[in-house]
Design a protein around this motif. Structure first.
Motif, PDB file in Angstrom:
ATOM      1  N   ALA A   1       0.862  -1.195   0.000  1.00 35.60           N
ATOM      2  CA  ALA A   1       0.000   0.000   0.000  1.00 35.60           C
ATOM      3  C   ALA A   1       0.895   1.241   0.000  1.00 35.60           C
ATOM      4  O   ALA A   1       1.841   1.337   0.792  1.00 35.60           O
ATOM      5  CB  ALA A   1      -0.913  -0.017   1.216  1.00 35.60           C
ATOM      6  N   GLU A   2       0.586   2.177  -0.886  1.00 36.78           N
ATOM      7  CA  GLU A   2       1.463   3.329  -1.119  1.00 36.78           C
ATOM      8  C   GLU A   2       1.864   4.098   0.152  1.00 36.78           C
ATOM      9  O   GLU A   2       3.055   4.338   0.384  1.00 36.78           O
ATOM     10  CB  GLU A   2       0.812   4.279  -2.135  1.00 36.78           C
ATOM     11  N   PRO A   3       0.914   4.486   1.023  1.00 39.18           N
ATOM     12  CA  PRO A   3       1.316   5.248   2.209  1.00 39.18           C
ATOM     13  C   PRO A   3       2.172   4.435   3.179  1.00 39.18           C
ATOM     14  O   PRO A   3       3.066   4.980   3.837  1.00 39.18           O
ATOM     15  CB  PRO A   3      -0.009   5.636   2.858  1.00 39.18           C
ATOM     16  N   VAL A   4       1.930   3.133   3.235  1.00 42.00           N
ATOM     17  CA  VAL A   4       2.717   2.258   4.112  1.00 42.00           C
ATOM     18  C   VAL A   4       4.166   2.220   3.625  1.00 42.00           C
ATOM     19  O   VAL A   4       5.122   2.361   4.408  1.00 42.00           O
ATOM     20  CB  VAL A   4       2.114   0.823   4.173  1.00 42.00           C
ATOM     21  N   VAL A   5       4.329   2.059   2.313  1.00 44.73           N
ATOM     22  CA  VAL A   5       5.667   2.034   1.704  1.00 44.73           C
ATOM     23  C   VAL A   5       6.386   3.372   1.933  1.00 44.73           C
ATOM     24  O   VAL A   5       7.561   3.415   2.304  1.00 44.73           O
ATOM     25  CB  VAL A   5       5.573   1.727   0.183  1.00 44.73           C
ATOM     26  N   LYS A   6       5.636   4.450   1.769  1.00 48.28           N
ATOM     27  CA  LYS A   6       6.195   5.804   1.923  1.00 48.28           C
ATOM     28  C   LYS A   6       6.733   6.022   3.347  1.00 48.28           C
ATOM     29  O   LYS A   6       7.851   6.503   3.541  1.00 48.28           O
ATOM     30  CB  LYS A   6       5.102   6.830   1.594  1.00 48.28           C
TER      31      LYS A   6
ATOM     32  N   HIS B   1      11.412   6.103   7.362  1.00 46.62           N
ATOM     33  CA  HIS B   1      12.053   5.667   8.615  1.00 46.62           C
ATOM     34  C   HIS B   1      13.130   4.595   8.403  1.00 46.62           C
ATOM     35  O   HIS B   1      13.769   4.164   9.362  1.00 46.62           O
ATOM     36  CB  HIS B   1      10.994   5.129   9.595  1.00 46.62           C
ATOM     37  N   GLY B   2      13.270   4.152   7.142  1.00 50.12           N
ATOM     38  CA  GLY B   2      14.271   3.121   6.851  1.00 50.12           C
ATOM     39  C   GLY B   2      13.946   1.776   7.490  1.00 50.12           C
ATOM     40  O   GLY B   2      14.833   1.077   7.980  1.00 50.12           O
ATOM     41  N   VAL B   3      12.648   1.444   7.485  1.00 49.03           N
ATOM     42  CA  VAL B   3      12.217   0.160   8.069  1.00 49.03           C
ATOM     43  C   VAL B   3      11.360  -0.603   7.060  1.00 49.03           C
ATOM     44  O   VAL B   3      11.004  -0.077   6.013  1.00 49.03           O
ATOM     45  CB  VAL B   3      11.395   0.379   9.376  1.00 49.03           C
ATOM     46  N   LYS B   4      11.010  -1.836   7.412  1.00 48.97           N
ATOM     47  CA  LYS B   4      10.145  -2.634   6.545  1.00 48.97           C
ATOM     48  C   LYS B   4       8.682  -2.197   6.743  1.00 48.97           C
ATOM     49  O   LYS B   4       8.318  -1.701   7.820  1.00 48.97           O
ATOM     50  CB  LYS B   4      10.276  -4.119   6.914  1.00 48.97           C
ATOM     51  N   PRO B   5       7.836  -2.420   5.736  1.00 50.72           N
ATOM     52  CA  PRO B   5       6.416  -2.083   5.871  1.00 50.72           C
ATOM     53  C   PRO B   5       5.765  -2.737   7.101  1.00 50.72           C
ATOM     54  O   PRO B   5       4.889  -2.151   7.726  1.00 50.72           O
ATOM     55  CB  PRO B   5       5.798  -2.614   4.577  1.00 50.72           C
ATOM     56  N   SER B   6       6.227  -3.935   7.450  1.00 55.59           N
ATOM     57  CA  SER B   6       5.647  -4.620   8.613  1.00 55.59           C
ATOM     58  C   SER B   6       5.828  -3.796   9.891  1.00 55.59           C
ATOM     59  O   SER B   6       4.930  -3.735  10.738  1.00 55.59           O
ATOM     60  CB  SER B   6       6.271  -6.013   8.799  1.00 55.59           C
TER      61      SER B   6
END
Length: 310
Positions: free
Chosen positions: A223-228, A233-238
């Motif tokens: 999902a675009e905002p999750v990826v953004k 923050h330099g972290v995974k989407p999870s």
């Protein structure tokens, strides 16, 4: 973040993150529970229906025996299954026996319905046509009255509900002597269930979020905002999807049986107002477009009052 807690209406502290055990592969649950406790988790969520409470109990026993943690430092949640909603104390007793515990910290009504307690299966009784064998005359308020009586037994320190919609809560609360401590619901940016979250906040009922990544395979990872937010923050989407619940004041359940992933899921981040606005705008857009995604909805054939399913 492993040490962050919220205060329940009972006065108990509940950890902000816990290990979920639904659909965890048999033979791996014992190790997963023990590893989670070693990593710093202090909440283990289980249920009679999952069919693995014996393994969860073994994992707890391993951690206690090794001195990793004491029983009183672990918040254990179980749930009364739908075939036991007229026999709540028996349901609790069966879970305690499997878990090898004298008490749980929180006992929830798993779903607000009754499946035939004398049907052809202990967990999923079916009618000859293959449909779930449901007793439709049952009133979920009667189950809650039984739950309230469990507090006097000392076998659970708190009681709550799970999968309750705003409509069902509004049916229950006028008859409740004890306000549920928790409502455990599917919750993520694609299913914010804001109407339930807001009502629970108003009534002092704590939200516990399950399936925070969507479902198996993490459909919300792209999902675009999750990826953004993840890239920012330099972290995974999870990490974003798990961290989303903290500013909302909710406990989140992370599910894994892989030791590395179990530890990784504890690395929550602090999302700022800008991050939350992105995620909330995404939720609002899906709500307006009628594109909310609910990943967990068993085929009971019952209208539980969720707007996206009614």
């Amino acid at each position: 973040m492993a040490t962050k807690t919220f205060k329940l209406n009972t006065g108990q502290d509940i950890p902000a993150i816990g290990l979920g055990t639904w659909q965890s592969e048999p033979g791996k649950v014992r190790t997963a529970v023990a590893e989670a406790l070693k990593a710093g988790y202090r909440l283990i969520d289980c249920a009679y229906c999952y069919g693995n409470e014996e393994e969860v109990g073994q994992g707890l026993a391993d951690a206690f025996a090794e001195g990793v943690v004491k029983r009183e430092d672990v918040f254990v949640v179980s749930k009364v299954w739908a075939t036991y909603t007229t026999r709540c104390e028996l349901g609790l007793q069966k879970s305690l026996k499997s878990l090898g515990l004298d008490y749980v910290d929180l006992f929830l009504v798993h779903w607000p319905l009754l499946m035939n307690p004398e049907g052809n299966d202990d967990r999923f009784p079916k009618l000859p046509n293959g449909e779930r064998d449901i007793i439709r005359s049952h009133n979920h308020v009667d189950t809650w009255k039984q739950m309230e009586k469990l507090l006097a037994t000392g076998k659970t320190k708190a009681i709550g509900v799970s999968n309750y919609s705003k409509r069902y809560l509004e049916q229950l609360l006028p008859h409740a002597t004890v306000v549920p401590a928790v409502n455990q619901i599917e919750n993520h940016p694609a299913l914010p269930q804001q109407e339930i979250v807001d009502l629970c906040k108003e009534k002092g009922i704590h939200i516990m979020a399950y399936s925070p990544l969507g479902s198996t395979g993490g459909p919300l990872f792209t999902a675009e905002p999750v990826v953004k937010v993840a890239e920012k923050h330099g972290v995974k989407p999870s990490a974003v999807l798990l961290s989303y619940h903290l500013p909302r004041g909710s406990t989140v359940l992370a599910k894994s049986v892989t030791p590395e992933r179990i530890r990784e899921n504890l690395n929550l981040i602090e999302l700022d107002a800008e991050d939350m606005k992105l995620l909330n705008d995404y939720s609002d857009k899906l709500t307006k477009e009628g594109k909310l995604q609910r990943f967990v909805y068993p085929p009971f054939g019952v209208d539980f009052g969720f707007p996206d399913k009614s």
